[in-house]
Design an enzyme around this catalytic site. Structure first.
Site, PDB file in Angstrom:
ATOM      1  N   LYS A  31       0.766  -1.237  -0.049  1.00  0.00           N
ATOM      2  CA  LYS A  31      -0.091  -0.005  -0.017  1.00  0.00           C
ATOM      3  C   LYS A  31       0.713   1.217  -0.023  1.00  0.00           C
ATOM      4  O   LYS A  31       0.613   2.201  -0.687  1.00  0.00           O
ATOM      5  CB  LYS A  31      -0.862   0.067   1.376  1.00  0.00           C
ATOM      6  CG  LYS A  31      -2.102  -1.034   0.832  1.00  0.00           C
ATOM      7  CD  LYS A  31      -3.256  -0.781   2.268  1.00  0.00           C
ATOM      8  CE  LYS A  31      -4.249  -1.615   1.999  1.00  0.00           C
ATOM      9  NZ  LYS A  31      -5.232  -1.704   2.856  1.00  0.00           N
ATOM     10  N   LYS A  88      -4.679 -10.618  -5.170  1.00  0.00           N
ATOM     11  CA  LYS A  88      -5.922 -10.892  -4.525  1.00  0.00           C
ATOM     12  C   LYS A  88      -7.072 -10.176  -4.960  1.00  0.00           C
ATOM     13  O   LYS A  88      -6.961  -9.072  -5.444  1.00  0.00           O
ATOM     14  CB  LYS A  88      -5.779 -10.859  -3.093  1.00  0.00           C
ATOM     15  CG  LYS A  88      -5.801  -9.644  -2.466  1.00  0.00           C
ATOM     16  CD  LYS A  88      -5.994  -9.773  -0.994  1.00  0.00           C
ATOM     17  CE  LYS A  88      -6.223  -8.139  -0.572  1.00  0.00           C
ATOM     18  NZ  LYS A  88      -6.683  -7.949   0.837  1.00  0.00           N
ATOM     19  N   LYS A 121     -11.548  -4.955  -2.827  1.00  0.00           N
ATOM     20  CA  LYS A 121     -12.864  -3.966  -3.015  1.00  0.00           C
ATOM     21  C   LYS A 121     -12.010  -2.811  -3.443  1.00  0.00           C
ATOM     22  O   LYS A 121     -12.914  -1.741  -4.100  1.00  0.00           O
ATOM     23  CB  LYS A 121     -13.514  -4.123  -1.810  1.00  0.00           C
ATOM     24  CG  LYS A 121     -13.008  -3.577  -0.438  1.00  0.00           C
ATOM     25  CD  LYS A 121     -13.909  -3.585   0.816  1.00  0.00           C
ATOM     26  CE  LYS A 121     -13.498  -3.742   2.217  1.00  0.00           C
ATOM     27  NZ  LYS A 121     -13.050  -4.737   2.837  1.00  0.00           N
TER      28      LYS A 121
HETATM   29  P1  TYM Z   1     -10.457  -6.458   5.114  1.00  0.00           P
HETATM   30  O1  TYM Z   1     -11.593  -5.613   5.183  1.00  0.00           O
HETATM   31  O2  TYM Z   1      -9.474  -6.428   4.017  1.00  0.00           O
HETATM   32  O3  TYM Z   1     -11.141  -7.922   4.604  1.00  0.00           O
HETATM   33  C1  TYM Z   1     -12.149  -8.599   5.518  1.00  0.00           C
HETATM   34  C2  TYM Z   1     -11.898 -10.144   5.437  1.00  0.00           C
HETATM   35  O4  TYM Z   1     -11.964 -10.507   4.220  1.00  0.00           O
HETATM   36  C3  TYM Z   1     -10.782 -11.419   3.749  1.00  0.00           C
HETATM   37  N1  TYM Z   1     -10.552 -11.351   2.475  1.00  0.00           N
HETATM   38  C4  TYM Z   1     -10.548 -12.161   1.526  1.00  0.00           C
HETATM   39  N2  TYM Z   1     -10.399 -13.687   1.747  1.00  0.00           N
HETATM   40  C5  TYM Z   1     -10.179 -14.187   0.708  1.00  0.00           C
HETATM   41  N3  TYM Z   1     -10.055 -13.898  -0.685  1.00  0.00           N
HETATM   42  C6  TYM Z   1     -10.010 -12.533  -0.712  1.00  0.00           C
HETATM   43  N4  TYM Z   1      -9.779 -11.998  -2.112  1.00  0.00           N
HETATM   44  C7  TYM Z   1      -9.973 -11.669   0.272  1.00  0.00           C
HETATM   45  N5  TYM Z   1     -10.120 -10.292   0.460  1.00  0.00           N
HETATM   46  C8  TYM Z   1     -10.192 -10.066   1.755  1.00  0.00           C
HETATM   47  C9  TYM Z   1      -9.596 -10.867   4.820  1.00  0.00           C
HETATM   48  O5  TYM Z   1      -8.647 -11.781   4.919  1.00  0.00           O
HETATM   49  C10 TYM Z   1     -10.457 -10.444   5.914  1.00  0.00           C
HETATM   50  O6  TYM Z   1     -10.621 -11.412   6.797  1.00  0.00           O
HETATM   51  N6  TYM Z   1      -7.154  -5.889   8.875  1.00  0.00           N
HETATM   52  C11 TYM Z   1      -8.634  -6.554   8.630  1.00  0.00           C
HETATM   53  C12 TYM Z   1      -9.701  -6.261   9.266  1.00  0.00           C
HETATM   54  C13 TYM Z   1      -9.378  -6.275  10.629  1.00  0.00           C
HETATM   55  C14 TYM Z   1      -9.428  -7.308  11.542  1.00  0.00           C
HETATM   56  C15 TYM Z   1      -9.334  -7.335  12.814  1.00  0.00           C
HETATM   57  C16 TYM Z   1      -9.608  -8.766  11.147  1.00  0.00           C
HETATM   58  C17 TYM Z   1      -9.203  -5.256  11.664  1.00  0.00           C
HETATM   59  N7  TYM Z   1      -8.934  -5.696  12.995  1.00  0.00           N
HETATM   60  C18 TYM Z   1      -9.243  -7.964  13.825  1.00  0.00           C
HETATM   61  C19 TYM Z   1      -9.646  -9.953  12.266  1.00  0.00           C
HETATM   62  C20 TYM Z   1      -9.239  -9.335  13.594  1.00  0.00           C
HETATM   63  C21 TYM Z   1      -8.769  -6.093   6.885  1.00  0.00           C
HETATM   64  O7  TYM Z   1      -8.390  -5.286   6.622  1.00  0.00           O
HETATM   65  O8  TYM Z   1      -9.702  -7.057   6.344  1.00  0.00           O
END
Ligand code: TYM
Length: 329
Positions: free
Chosen positions: A111, A192, A195
């Protein structure tokens, strides 16, 4: 009951990746664990957000959680910024984390490479994530593969804190299922599905209409071999097989047999159809919820969630403050 915790950033529309990598699994484990699911709004402002859109996205995600099958009577659903202890514990944990470690996080490297002025928040993001998890003594954290490194960081921070101040945090474990853990971009299967991708053809949004979903799958990048085989030499097809397998529950072998001798056209349309059916049923539930008369019901869900989350978080933070040596009473 063991505790589960996870969250999603409201930084855009949820994708098929979010659904298959995270949400779908959350729904499946609601009966077995004490589940806490939140909207990670504090995380989302590490990249610039339009305030009005962000506000809408936060509420949308709560409704999508429910539309995807999370049951507010079984799971605690809340908004991260409503529980101020997240930010407060984040500050404490900043002092158990080294800059070098954060600089090695691949998501930060990716990023920050695209920006000139890098925000401190973007760099510090994994510490806030550690706070999210450690605040609730979570046993397991169900996420997609892209979050694994952040979870390792959480464990490192927790162990370091415990070693310095005495046993305070439970060491959490990632809960990453093989299927769906890494859904790839439809336009570039080495990346990957995200969004925040600038090309909307690269991802399927949970708000896409049926014809859009079908068009996106038809345009999905594949190869010229024209055989439906699960192999690293055919990453585009491998990704589509993974998606189809997650949605239908069929295994790889069954899928290869099903499409033996058929071309990519039919395969892509079948995958698109299965995905569209799933997404349309989620949209139907979402549309029922997204009515002015239901606003209060949604509000009640995240207020009730905040109440429970806050009571756990405030006890934990007090414990942490005591461990550190602050005056707490
Ligand atoms: P975020 O918002 O990017 O994504 C949310 C969840 O979706 C999963 N994910 C995917 N899984 C499979 N294939 C993909 N292409 C894909 N894109 C996204 C992510 O692995 C995630 O599980 N940092 C985290 C949010 C967060 C969090 C936490 C999660 C903040 N604090 C504490 C767990 C525990 C994030 O940016 O997810």
């Amino acid at each position: 009951m063991k505790r589960i915790l996870s969250g999603i950033q409201p930084s855009g529309k949820l994708t098929l990746g979010n659904y298959l990598g995270a949400l779908r699994n959350w729904v499946n484990i609601q009966n077995e664990y004490d589940c806490m699911f939140f909207v990670a709004d504090l995380h989302s402002i590490t990249v610039t957000q339009d305030p009005k859109t962000l506000n809408e996205n936060i509420k949308r995600i709560i409704m999508q959680y429910i539309a995807c099958g999370l049951d507010p009577n079984k799971s605690t659903i809340f908004i991260q910024s409503h529980v101020h202890e997240h930010a407060e514990l984040g500050w404490i944990l900043n002092n158990s984390t080294y800059m070098g470690e954060l600089g090695r996080m691949t998501q930060y490297k990716d990023k920050s490479a695209k920006q000139q002025n890098i925000k401190v928040g973007l760099f510090d993001y994994p510490v806030l994530m550690a706070a999210d998890i450690l605040l609730y003594d979570a046993d397991y954290v169900p996420v997609g593969e892209d979050q694994r490194q952040h979870l390792e960081m959480t464990k490192t921070i927790a162990k370091r804190f415990n070693a310095q101040y005495g046993e305070t945090f439970k060491i959490p474990e990632p809960y990453i299922l093989k299927e769906g853990a890494k859904i790839m971009s439809l336009q570039d299967p080495s990346k990957k599905m995200s969004k925040s991708d600038s090309n909307p053809n690269a991802y399927i949004s949970l708000f896409d209409e049926k014809d859009v979903i079908i068009k996106k799958f038809r345009r999905a990048v594949t190869d010229s071999l024209n055989t439906v085989r699960y192999s690293d030499e055919q990453p585009g097809i491998k990704n589509l097989i993974n998606i189809y397998s997650c949605i239908t529950g069929k295994n790889i072998q069954e899928i290869e047999t099903e499409f033996e001798g058929t071309g990519y056209g039919k395969f892509k349309d079948t995958v698109a159809d299965s995905v569209a059916n799933k997404i349309l049923s989620i949209q139907e539930k979402y549309n029922q919820l997204n009515k002015p008369e239901n606003e209060n019901i949604i509000k009640e869900v995240y207020q009730k969630g905040c109440e429970r989350a806050s009571s756990i978080a405030s006890n934990k933070l007090k414990h942490v403050y005591k461990s550190v040596g602050f005056v707490v009473d």
